[in-house]
Write a protein that holds these residues in place. Structure first.
Motif, PDB file in Angstrom:
ATOM      1  N   GLU A 142       0.827  -1.201   0.000  1.00 33.96           N
ATOM      2  CA  GLU A 142       0.000   0.000   0.000  1.00 33.96           C
ATOM      3  C   GLU A 142       0.866   1.258   0.000  1.00 33.96           C
ATOM      4  N   LEU A 143       1.979   1.229   0.750  1.00 36.86           N
ATOM      5  CA  LEU A 143       2.865   2.385   0.812  1.00 36.86           C
ATOM      6  C   LEU A 143       3.490   2.686  -0.544  1.00 36.86           C
ATOM      7  N   SER A 144       3.796   1.643  -1.312  1.00 34.81           N
ATOM      8  CA  SER A 144       4.466   1.824  -2.605  1.00 34.81           C
ATOM      9  C   SER A 144       3.537   2.346  -3.687  1.00 34.81           C
ATOM     10  N   ALA A 145       2.232   2.335  -3.436  1.00 33.96           N
ATOM     11  CA  ALA A 145       1.281   2.698  -4.483  1.00 33.96           C
ATOM     12  C   ALA A 145       1.192   4.196  -4.716  1.00 33.96           C
ATOM     13  N   LEU A 146       1.514   5.016  -3.717  1.00 33.05           N
ATOM     14  CA  LEU A 146       1.378   6.459  -3.864  1.00 33.05           C
ATOM     15  C   LEU A 146       2.459   7.028  -4.775  1.00 33.05           C
ATOM     16  N   PRO A 147       2.188   8.144  -5.453  1.00 32.96           N
ATOM     17  CA  PRO A 147       3.241   8.801  -6.234  1.00 32.96           C
ATOM     18  C   PRO A 147       4.409   9.175  -5.333  1.00 32.96           C
ATOM     19  N   GLN A 148       5.635   8.902  -5.816  1.00 32.26           N
ATOM     20  CA  GLN A 148       6.837   9.132  -5.027  1.00 32.26           C
ATOM     21  C   GLN A 148       7.690  10.197  -5.699  1.00 32.26           C
ATOM     22  N   LEU A 149       8.741  10.599  -5.013  1.00 34.79           N
ATOM     23  CA  LEU A 149       9.718  11.506  -5.599  1.00 34.79           C
ATOM     24  C   LEU A 149      10.813  10.658  -6.224  1.00 34.79           C
ATOM     25  N   VAL A 150      10.584  10.182  -7.443  1.00 32.37           N
ATOM     26  CA  VAL A 150      11.517   9.366  -8.203  1.00 32.37           C
ATOM     27  C   VAL A 150      11.721   7.998  -7.558  1.00 32.37           C
ATOM     28  N   GLU A 151      11.968   7.954  -6.266  1.00 32.53           N
ATOM     29  CA  GLU A 151      12.286   6.733  -5.550  1.00 32.53           C
ATOM     30  C   GLU A 151      11.201   6.456  -4.514  1.00 32.53           C
ATOM     31  N   ALA A 152      10.655   5.220  -4.485  1.00 32.80           N
ATOM     32  CA  ALA A 152       9.681   4.862  -3.466  1.00 32.80           C
ATOM     33  C   ALA A 152      10.312   5.018  -2.091  1.00 32.80           C
ATOM     34  N   ASP A 153       9.634   5.703  -1.180  1.00 28.43           N
ATOM     35  CA  ASP A 153      10.249   6.045   0.097  1.00 28.43           C
ATOM     36  C   ASP A 153       9.222   5.953   1.219  1.00 28.43           C
ATOM     37  N   LEU A 154       9.623   5.327   2.327  1.00 28.57           N
ATOM     38  CA  LEU A 154       8.715   5.119   3.447  1.00 28.57           C
ATOM     39  C   LEU A 154       8.276   6.436   4.067  1.00 28.57           C
ATOM     40  N   PHE A 155       9.210   7.304   4.420  1.00 24.65           N
ATOM     41  CA  PHE A 155       8.855   8.530   5.120  1.00 24.65           C
ATOM     42  C   PHE A 155       7.979   9.435   4.268  1.00 24.65           C
ATOM     43  N   HIS A 198      18.918   9.682   3.763  1.00 20.17           N
ATOM     44  CA  HIS A 198      19.966   9.830   2.761  1.00 20.17           C
ATOM     45  C   HIS A 198      19.900  11.224   2.142  1.00 20.17           C
ATOM     46  N   LEU A 199      20.996  11.624   1.489  1.00 20.78           N
ATOM     47  CA  LEU A 199      21.042  12.824   0.656  1.00 20.78           C
ATOM     48  C   LEU A 199      20.558  14.062   1.415  1.00 20.78           C
ATOM     49  N   GLY A 200      21.096  14.247   2.630  1.00 17.19           N
ATOM     50  CA  GLY A 200      20.734  15.417   3.409  1.00 17.19           C
ATOM     51  C   GLY A 200      19.283  15.464   3.813  1.00 17.19           C
ATOM     52  N   GLY A 201      18.622  14.300   3.833  1.00 18.01           N
ATOM     53  CA  GLY A 201      17.226  14.249   4.236  1.00 18.01           C
ATOM     54  C   GLY A 201      16.263  14.008   3.097  1.00 18.01           C
ATOM     55  N   LEU A 202      16.748  13.874   1.854  1.00 18.92           N
ATOM     56  CA  LEU A 202      15.845  13.734   0.711  1.00 18.92           C
ATOM     57  C   LEU A 202      15.105  12.398   0.723  1.00 18.92           C
ATOM     58  N   PHE A 203      15.758  11.325   1.192  1.00 16.39           N
ATOM     59  CA  PHE A 203      15.141  10.007   1.248  1.00 16.39           C
ATOM     60  C   PHE A 203      15.432   9.366   2.605  1.00 16.39           C
ATOM     61  N   SER A 204      14.544   8.471   3.028  1.00 14.35           N
ATOM     62  CA  SER A 204      14.816   7.696   4.225  1.00 14.35           C
ATOM     63  C   SER A 204      15.710   6.513   3.868  1.00 14.35           C
ATOM     64  N   VAL A 205      16.273   5.869   4.894  1.00 14.41           N
ATOM     65  CA  VAL A 205      17.189   4.758   4.654  1.00 14.41           C
ATOM     66  C   VAL A 205      16.461   3.430   4.482  1.00 14.41           C
ATOM     67  N   PHE A 206      15.132   3.440   4.580  1.00 10.14           N
ATOM     68  CA  PHE A 206      14.388   2.182   4.542  1.00 10.14           C
ATOM     69  C   PHE A 206      14.066   1.781   3.108  1.00 10.14           C
ATOM     70  N   ASN A 207      14.540   0.616   2.722  1.00 10.41           N
ATOM     71  CA  ASN A 207      14.283   0.055   1.398  1.00 10.41           C
ATOM     72  C   ASN A 207      12.875  -0.545   1.391  1.00 10.41           C
ATOM     73  N   MET A 208      12.002  -0.023   0.534  1.00  8.26           N
ATOM     74  CA  MET A 208      10.607  -0.454   0.527  1.00  8.26           C
ATOM     75  C   MET A 208      10.464  -1.946   0.205  1.00  8.26           C
ATOM     76  N   ASP A 209      11.390  -2.513  -0.566  1.00 10.41           N
ATOM     77  CA  ASP A 209      11.301  -3.927  -0.910  1.00 10.41           C
ATOM     78  C   ASP A 209      11.607  -4.829   0.278  1.00 10.41           C
ATOM     79  N   ALA A 210      12.238  -4.287   1.320  1.00 12.26           N
ATOM     80  CA  ALA A 210      12.595  -5.096   2.484  1.00 12.26           C
ATOM     81  C   ALA A 210      11.600  -4.959   3.623  1.00 12.26           C
ATOM     82  N   ILE A 211      10.640  -4.027   3.516  1.00 13.73           N
ATOM     83  CA  ILE A 211       9.733  -3.732   4.628  1.00 13.73           C
ATOM     84  C   ILE A 211       8.543  -4.680   4.627  1.00 13.73           C
ATOM     85  N   LYS A 212       8.217  -5.209   5.800  1.00 12.47           N
ATOM     86  CA  LYS A 212       7.015  -6.018   5.966  1.00 12.47           C
ATOM     87  C   LYS A 212       5.886  -5.219   6.593  1.00 12.47           C
TER      88      LYS A 212
END
Length: 756
Positions: A142-155, A198-212
């Motif tokens: 469900e988290l991955s379905a929303l529009p992202q900023l280039v990279e799917a991101d949890l935060f 990551h990147l001064g706050g642009l992305f979180s460190v959580f990989n969406m493919d690894a999250i349960k």
């Protein structure tokens, strides 16, 4: 002393209430326990709801998929099991007096709904009768379905929930219910993660493919969680597919990522990693004459997890995470910038099933964060260093004592070392190293005196050797079930925090932020929270929740401005009270969250009305000012529409009140390595224009046997609105010229995910 005594007696009273409630005897002799699994992958299903049909009894699986329902009558019984993203399942049982039953239930996944967030107070939630104020349960799909900023991101996905605010387009940090980002407790597999961006706050460190599983608690969290004043984000990694080997490869505008998972004897494994290639791409463009300068920056991260299941239901699941950012620049004038920062964590949880009523999770873990920045210009060198070494031992126990009492209790011992340095050779601003132990213990009871009322008193005790402080922190939550589909929950609690993130880079980026342990000269941050949540359903398709909150913060600190340098490291022994200003804060507001589901169409809307204020005697004579992330109004609307058999369209619109900034009255140049200094006007006395942005995503998914191809197109800021970030001053003009720095322009991107 009077205040501390009052808190102590309040805590003792709450413990007496909890223990008194436990005297309710067992009415029946049968306990049903078990675990919930995904039929296709064999992984555990967290927060699956288990209800006893025809009775108000029920439970829910924890993050490991375990559940227990004690004291059921003998005879014929029917269970109904449901979970977000799975087909409901019914199971009929014949219970025999004195014979407990242990079940393994395998749920079949159903088609993913593009936009859906589970509010914890729904009947599928964690121990459905438990007070859950402002809690949200989300799954990776469900988290991955929303529009992202280039990279799917949890935060960034969490920011669609009302009350959860970003500071800018360039920040994935979470400002929740008026709290700063460092006031959030961020957990990965039970271990704390420091500065998870990551990147001064642009992305979180959580990989969406690894999250349960992700649990967000905006406020009023219970005695199990501590060490932070504002909110909790509790993340659990997937275990890996127990039935077959699966691989996934994803390519986007920014990075490449890959996942490999599969079965092991009596368990499974998961390996997920990603790396940006902006450094390679910019170097190639420079060599081909397309751009003049490359950008030698990249980040990578890696998640590893292995799970071993035992016949009695025990589980050992060691995991590790590694992530790092690297930037190295040299200008034509030979100025140099070298930045590296990152996290490394390991966690070894052992889940032990003591009996049908008693489970425990015991963890040995470590979390390490370091940042090392160097700036050299015209022979002047400035260094910023911040390091955290955290070794943790913790145990959490759940005891389903009776039909009316469920106890949670546990203890933690954390050894921590923190280094903080600013300066250069012979020119030191700050040089500190702190080492010590932190201890905590907690006890809480879900006491259910009637079918419609649940009272959860709790007490948490925290001892910090660096601060030489002991805190008794009572918590209390109450839930009233108004009807089958509506409920009202309230929570109150006291909180403390021994670690604070201090900003050196203003409000734009978080590269220069550093963690400071609060010692005995400052004392820990402390806070108090009040929260109220209504949750219900309106008709067959609508779900609604509303929150009201108030938070109070004490002893918030900020680095003093224009500190003089101290040769030979004399600042190393200075007390923190001479390096930082101490202030206070408060936040209050309300949220409204609406969801609708009409088959192929999904809708979600959230509105937040909130104020976050701070006050320091050192600024403006102690006058109250809005925090940098204060937004009176913030609205998110997200819609999804399935198109045909293989495609879907998602839209997200965000509107928010302009954030406050501090204007400049004058500037001066004192000499040395610290450049031009500015004389500020009243703190955060000016607001930038209101913010609004529309994002869109079009996704396709094609499956052929064991192969799945999922290309997508996303457009950020569809109508290219120039949202203002801050103001800049061009000093080459007299008087200086004011320029408005804008945020992200229209930004299209394409990508593809391949599973096989």
């Amino acid at each position: 002393m009077h205040h501390d005594s009052r808190r102590l007696w309040t805590s003792i009273l709450l413990m007496v209430v909890m223990l008194t409630g436990a005297v309710v005897g067992n009415l029946y002799a049968v306990t049903i326990s078990g675990k919930i699994l995904d039929r296709e992958t064999g992984e555990s299903v967290p927060s699956a709801g288990i209800s006893v049909v025809g009775t108000p009894r029920g439970a829910a699986a924890d993050v490991e998929g375990l559940f227990s329902i004690p004291d059921l009558p003998a005879g014929k019984t029917e269970l109904r099991i449901s979970a977000l993203g799975y087909q409901p399942q019914a199971q009929k049982l014949e219970l025999v007096e004195g014979v407990d039953q242990h079940l393994t239930v395998r749920l079949m996944p159903e088609a993913v709904k593009m936009i859906e967030v589970t509010v914890e107070t729904r009947e599928t939630a964690d121990r459905e009768y438990t007070p859950k104020v402002a809690q949200y349960q989300m799954e990776r799909r469900e988290l991955s379905a929303l529009p992202q900023l280039v990279e799917a991101d949890l935060f960034r996905s969490l920011q669609v929930i009302p009350g959860v605010l970003p500071s800018s387009d360039f920040s994935a940090d979470l400002n929740i219910w008026g709290g700063s980002s460092d006031q959030n407790l961020i957990l990965l597999n039970g271990i704390e993660v420091y500065k998870p961006v990551h990147l001064g706050g642009l992305f979180s460190v959580f990989n969406m493919d690894a999250i349960k599983d992700v649990k967000l608690i905006k406020g009023g969290f219970g005695a199990k969680y501590g060490g932070r004043l504002s909110a909790v984000v509790d993340v659990a990694d997937r275990e890996g597919n127990r039935n077959r080997r699966v691989a996934k490869l994803g390519l986007s505008f920014l990075s490449a990522n890959g996942t490999v998972e599969g079965p092991l004897p009596h368990g499974s494994y998961l390996l997920a990693g990603r790396r940006t290639y902006i450094d390679w791409a910019s170097r190639t463009l420079k060599h081909n004459g397309i751009i003049e300068d490359d950008f030698p920056y990249y980040f990578y991260d890696l998640n590893v997890k292995v799970t071993r299941d035992f016949a009695n239901g025990d589980r050992l699941s060691p995991s590790a995470f590694f992530g790092r950012d690297v930037l190295s620049l040299t200008s034509t004038s030979h100025d140099q910038v070298h930045l590296t920062w990152g996290n490394a964590t390991y966690s070894v949880p052992f889940v032990h099933v003591w009996s049908h009523r008693l489970f425990s999770t015991n963890i040995v873990a470590g979390s390490f964060y370091d940042s090392d920045f160097g700036f050299q210009s015209a022979g002047n060198l400035i260094k910023y260093k911040n390091q955290i070494q955290d070794f943790t031992f913790k145990s959490d126990v759940t005891w389903f004592a009776t039909a009316r009492n469920t106890f949670d209790f546990g203890a933690t011992a954390k050894g921590i070392r923190i280094v903080y340095f600013i300066g250069g050779p012979g020119d030191t601003l700050v040089d500190r190293s702190n080492r010590g132990w932190q201890y905590s213990g907690y006890l809480s009871d879900d006491f259910r005196p009637t079918e419609n009322w649940t009272i959860t008193p709790g007490i948490r005790v925290e001892r910090n050797e660096i601060a030489r402080a002991t805190d008794w922190l009572p918590r209390l939550a109450i839930k009233r079930q108004l009807s089958e589909k509506t409920s009202l929950s309230a929570a109150w609690g006291l909180y403390s925090q021994y670690l604070q993130l201090v900003s050196m880079g203003g409000n734009l980026i978080s590269i220069f932020d550093a963690y400071i342990p609060l010692d005995h000269t400052l004392s820990p941050n402390r806070g108090e929270q009040y929260a109220l949540t209504f949750e219900g359903e309106a008709g067959e398709h609508f779900q609604i929740s509303s929150d009201v909150y108030y938070k109070r913060f004490q002893r918030v600190i900020e680095l003093r401005r224009n500190m003089t340098n101290s040769p030979d490291g004399q600042n190393a022994n200075k007390p923190l009270s001479e390096l930082f200003n101490v202030g206070s804060g408060r936040a209050f507001g309300m949220d409204l969250f609406l969801q609708a589901d009409y088959g192929r169409f999904g809708f979600m809307a959230g509105y937040g009305l909130g104020t976050s204020l701070r006050s320091f005697n050192a600024y403006d004579g102690g006058l109250t000012f809005p925090a940098a992330f204060d937004r009176l109004h913030n609205t998110n609307v997200a819609v999804s529409q399935k198109i045909g058999k293989h495609s879907s369209l998602e839209l997200r619109f965000n509107y928010g009140t302009g954030q406050p900034i501090t204007q400049v009255m004058a500037y001066y140049y004192p000499g040395g390595a610290f450049g031009t200094l500015f004389l500020p006007d009243r703190r955060n006395g000016y607001r930038i224009p209101d913010y609004h942005r529309l994002d869109a995503a079009y996704r396709m998914r094609y499956a052929y046997r064991h192969w799945t191809l999922a290309p997508y197109l996303e457009v950020i800021n569809v109508y290219n609105h120039k949202n203002v970030l801050t103001r800049d001053y061009d000093l080459s003009h007299s008087p200086p010229r004011i320029n408005e720095i804008t945020q992200l322009p229209i930004l299209p991107s394409v990508g593809v995910n391949v599973e096989f």
